[in-house]
Design an enzyme around this catalytic site. Structure first.
Site, PDB file in Angstrom:
ATOM      1  N   HIS A 135       0.852  -1.188   0.000  1.00 54.78           N
ATOM      2  CA  HIS A 135       0.000   0.000   0.000  1.00 54.78           C
ATOM      3  C   HIS A 135       0.887   1.237   0.000  1.00 54.78           C
ATOM      4  O   HIS A 135       2.059   1.180   0.363  1.00 54.78           O
ATOM      5  CB  HIS A 135      -0.921  -0.008   1.213  1.00 54.78           C
ATOM      6  CG  HIS A 135      -2.036  -0.991   1.095  1.00 54.78           C
ATOM      7  ND1 HIS A 135      -2.706  -1.487   2.173  1.00 54.78           N
ATOM      8  CD2 HIS A 135      -2.601  -1.576   0.006  1.00 54.78           C
ATOM      9  CE1 HIS A 135      -3.644  -2.319   1.771  1.00 54.78           C
ATOM     10  NE2 HIS A 135      -3.592  -2.397   0.457  1.00 54.78           N
TER      11      HIS A 135
ATOM     12  N   ASP B  41      -4.820  -6.120  -7.962  1.00 53.37           N
ATOM     13  CA  ASP B  41      -5.028  -7.116  -6.908  1.00 53.37           C
ATOM     14  C   ASP B  41      -5.798  -8.309  -7.465  1.00 53.37           C
ATOM     15  O   ASP B  41      -5.494  -9.464  -7.154  1.00 53.37           O
ATOM     16  CB  ASP B  41      -5.810  -6.516  -5.728  1.00 53.37           C
ATOM     17  CG  ASP B  41      -5.041  -5.431  -5.001  1.00 53.37           C
ATOM     18  OD1 ASP B  41      -3.800  -5.467  -5.015  1.00 53.37           O
ATOM     19  OD2 ASP B  41      -5.687  -4.545  -4.411  1.00 53.37           O
TER      20      ASP B  41
END
Length: 151
Positions: free
Chosen positions: A19, A71
């Site tokens: 992240h 993702d």
């Protein structure tokens, strides 16, 4: 569910994900472990992959950025048996807009018994393990048996 095995090759297919707040931390970890990573096939979500490749010179297959579908791409590769392990430095203190995708990625990694390191300590243990340079058999769901039961 019935189980079968799959063999991870000696040269692993490793996903690198972070992240935004943890990209510098992952970059530092990759630089510290560059020699160990060089003999493996590296994948990353978009922004992370570009940063890591630019800063380290490592060959990294960059997927889409996480929020833009990266993702999910990574999850698909895991489901296909094309990712052997994942280093995912996620931000436990800040929500991200694509939290459902992150949860799905971690769920699919668990379903397919893919080792996941989520911080520097677990990543250090993983990269230092003697199995990193060996073929390793892991137990996975027997999808053919699963389909046969359902049709």
């Amino acid at each position: 569910m019935n189980k079968t095995t799959r063999v991870m090759p000696a040269h692993k297919h490793i996903a690198l994900v972070a992240h935004d707040n943890y990209k510098p931390e992952l970059l530092r970890w990759v630089k510290e472990n560059k020699d160990a990573l060089q003999g493996h096939f590296l994948y990353a979500t978009g922004t992370t992959g570009r940063i890591l490749s630019k800063e380290t010179g490592l060959a990294i297959k960059s997927l889409l950025s996480g929020p833009m579908g990266g993702d999910q791409q990574l999850g698909a590769l895991i489901s296909e048996g094309k990712i052997d392990m994942m280093i995912f430095f996620w931000d436990p203190l800040n929500a991200v807009p694509h939290d459902p995708d992150v949860k799905a990625l971690l769920r699919i990694a668990t379903v397919w018994n893919v080792p996941v390191a989520m911080n520097r300590a677990s990543a250090k243990f993983m990269i230092s393990a003697p199995q990193m340079e060996e073929e390793v058999s892991i137990e996975i769901p027997d999808y053919d048996a699963y389909l046969a039961e359902r049709v």
